[in-house]
Structure formats: structure tokens, C-alpha cells
Design a protein around this motif. Structure first.
Motif, PDB file in Angstrom:
ATOM      1  N   UNK A   1      -0.498  -2.931  -1.479  1.00 55.25           N
ATOM      2  CA  UNK A   1      -1.638  -3.337  -2.484  1.00 55.25           C
ATOM      3  C   UNK A   1      -1.593  -4.573  -2.844  1.00 55.25           C
ATOM      4  N   UNK A   2      -1.799  -4.817  -4.097  1.00 50.08           N
ATOM      5  CA  UNK A   2      -1.826  -6.307  -4.540  1.00 50.08           C
ATOM      6  C   UNK A   2      -0.425  -6.476  -4.740  1.00 50.08           C
ATOM      7  N   UNK A   3       0.127  -5.410  -5.245  1.00 50.91           N
ATOM      8  CA  UNK A   3       1.519  -5.457  -5.251  1.00 50.91           C
ATOM      9  C   UNK A   3       2.291  -4.561  -4.264  1.00 50.91           C
ATOM     10  N   UNK A   4       3.563  -4.936  -3.728  1.00 50.26           N
ATOM     11  CA  UNK A   4       4.171  -4.097  -2.740  1.00 50.26           C
ATOM     12  C   UNK A   4       5.227  -3.225  -3.461  1.00 50.26           C
ATOM     13  N   UNK A   5       5.212  -1.775  -3.269  1.00 53.34           N
ATOM     14  CA  UNK A   5       6.521  -1.252  -3.718  1.00 53.34           C
ATOM     15  C   UNK A   5       6.800  -0.298  -2.375  1.00 53.34           C
ATOM     16  N   UNK A   6       8.244  -0.087  -2.771  1.00 54.06           N
ATOM     17  CA  UNK A   6       9.212   0.428  -1.716  1.00 54.06           C
ATOM     18  C   UNK A   6       9.875   1.572  -2.181  1.00 54.06           C
ATOM     19  N   UNK A   7       9.988   2.775  -1.328  1.00 57.32           N
ATOM     20  CA  UNK A   7      10.859   3.912  -1.863  1.00 57.32           C
ATOM     21  C   UNK A   7      11.255   4.594  -0.460  1.00 57.32           C
TER      22      UNK A   7
ATOM     23  N   UNK B   1       7.212 -10.219   2.882  1.00 59.25           N
ATOM     24  CA  UNK B   1       7.798  -9.250   2.040  1.00 59.25           C
ATOM     25  C   UNK B   1       8.727  -8.366   3.187  1.00 59.25           C
ATOM     26  N   UNK B   2       8.233  -8.139   4.126  1.00 61.53           N
ATOM     27  CA  UNK B   2       9.049  -7.140   5.051  1.00 61.53           C
ATOM     28  C   UNK B   2      10.249  -8.011   5.592  1.00 61.53           C
ATOM     29  N   UNK B   3      10.036  -9.397   5.738  1.00 59.46           N
ATOM     30  CA  UNK B   3      11.267 -10.197   6.174  1.00 59.46           C
ATOM     31  C   UNK B   3      12.073 -10.391   5.204  1.00 59.46           C
ATOM     32  N   UNK B   4      11.713 -10.385   4.046  1.00 56.17           N
ATOM     33  CA  UNK B   4      12.887 -10.740   2.930  1.00 56.17           C
ATOM     34  C   UNK B   4      13.458  -9.095   2.470  1.00 56.17           C
ATOM     35  N   UNK B   5      12.851  -8.170   2.434  1.00 57.27           N
ATOM     36  CA  UNK B   5      13.377  -6.873   2.050  1.00 57.27           C
ATOM     37  C   UNK B   5      13.478  -5.878   3.077  1.00 57.27           C
ATOM     38  N   UNK B   6      12.945  -5.835   4.225  1.00 57.90           N
ATOM     39  CA  UNK B   6      13.152  -4.787   5.455  1.00 57.90           C
ATOM     40  C   UNK B   6      13.808  -5.434   6.351  1.00 57.90           C
ATOM     41  N   UNK B   7      14.516  -6.379   6.514  1.00 59.00           N
ATOM     42  CA  UNK B   7      15.002  -7.140   7.777  1.00 59.00           C
ATOM     43  C   UNK B   7      15.887  -6.249   8.498  1.00 59.00           C
ATOM     44  N   UNK B   8      16.511  -5.143   7.918  1.00 54.46           N
ATOM     45  CA  UNK B   8      17.444  -4.235   8.431  1.00 54.46           C
ATOM     46  C   UNK B   8      16.930  -3.136   9.263  1.00 54.46           C
ATOM     47  N   UNK B   9      15.413  -2.976   9.287  1.00 53.98           N
ATOM     48  CA  UNK B   9      14.802  -1.903   9.949  1.00 53.98           C
ATOM     49  C   UNK B   9      14.711  -2.351  11.189  1.00 53.98           C
ATOM     50  N   UNK B  10      14.851  -1.365  12.195  1.00 53.84           N
ATOM     51  CA  UNK B  10      14.789  -1.627  13.690  1.00 53.84           C
ATOM     52  C   UNK B  10      13.357  -1.312  14.070  1.00 53.84           C
TER      53      UNK B  10
END
Length: 170
Positions: free
Chosen positions: A74-80, A111-120
Motif C-alpha cells: 500500500x502507501x506503506x509496505x508491511x511484511x509478516x 523494497x523486495x530487493x532490500x528485504x526479500x532477496x533470499x526469496x526464491x
């Protein structure tokens, strides 16, 4: 977003191809990310997400034990973290609130590159009405690895490399 069973199976086949990209998945527990565009109404993506999860679980045993990052865009991104089983029942989306607005793909990719780079594998459920204001920033965020792990899912399914070639929506 209507997703037929055949459409879900086609996404599962594309995910399998992503996992077989040289250097991507080497075995063990799989980490993946699912992004939900908060412009979507819950009823518009919940069944589609469940169909994809069912198709993935049927297609390969590696989807039995997955570390799934659920990102609300959204305007912010949240992960869980969310168990895949909760995606099937809709329990993972109890705290979801729809807030339609136009967003920028390059912000999501960064955001994905910074926080979810380990995801395959990264699956993005979107309404397709977002924009790219800075294609160079999008290219930089998608390169070198994210572009080969990403699927944007709306009325059509677009991979990260296809997105870079201009075959995107919005």
C-alpha cells in the motif's frame, strides 16, 4: 481477478521454471514472498491466492514446508510470515484492509530487493493499475536476480524479465 484452475496450474509451472533457473533454488526449505496489492478487494485475490497455493502444493513436495513472507503493498509496505495453509482458508488475510491508490512498481521492486532477496520466488497479486515513473530505477531494482524470480499476477501473468521488456500493465 478471476483465476481458473488451469491458470493456477500455469502459474505453478512458471514457478517451477523459476526454481530451476541456474543458481536459484538448491534444495532445503524454500523461502518465497507473496505480495498483495492493497488496491485489490479481499474477495478479488483471496480465491486466486488459494488456487495458486493448491496448485503449487500439488505440483511439488518442496511446497510442503515453505517460509512464506506475506507483503501488503500500500502507501506503506508491511511484511509478516504466514503459513501457506492459512492462505488456503483465508485466515492469513484477517487483518487486510483495502485502500485503492496508484503506486509505483519501482518502489515495490526496491523494497523486495532490500528485504526479500533470499526469496526464491516472488508472486505479486495486483490489479495492474500501478505505474512505472522511473524505468531505470525499476531496472536497477530487478537486476541482477529479482527479475528471474518475479511473477506479476493480475488478469495476465507477467514475469520480471517480460516486465523489463515493456510487456507490463499499468
Amino acid at each position: 481477478m478471476e483465476l481458473t484452475e488451469i491458470g493456477a496450474l500455469q502459474i505453478a509451472k512458471r514457478v517451477d521454471a523459476i526454481l530451476h533457473v541456474p543458481g536459484n533454488y538448491r534444495g532445503g526449505n524454500l523461502e518465497m514472498t507473496m505480495v498483495i496489492d492493497m488496491s485489490l478487494k479481499q474477495e478479488d485475490f483471496q480465491d486466486a491466492a488459494a488456487s495458486v497455493v493448491r496448485a503449487l502444493k500439488r505440483s511439488n513436495d518442496i511446497f510442503r514446508n515453505v517460509r512464506l513472507n506475506l507483503v501488503y503493498w500500500g502507501s506503506e509496505m508491511t511484511t509478516r510470515l504466514a503459513p501457506m495453509a492459512m492462505l488456503l482458508t483465508g485466515g492469513a488475510f484477517q487483518d487486510y484492509r483495502c485502500c485503492p491508490q496508484k503506486k509505483r512498481y519501482e518502489d515495490l521492486f526496491a523494497y523486495l530487493r532490500k528485504f526479500h532477496a533470499r526469496s526464491k520466488v516472488v508472486l505479486v497479486f495486483t490489479d495492474g493499475n500501478n505505474e512505472v515513473a522511473d524505468m531505470q530505477a525499476a531496472r536497477e531494482a530487478l537486476s541482477p536476480f529479482l527479475k528471474s524470480k518475479l511473477l506479476l499476477i493480475s488478469d495476465q501473468v507477467v514475469g520480471g524479465t517480460e516486465f523489463l521488456l515493456g510487456r507490463h500493465f499499468g
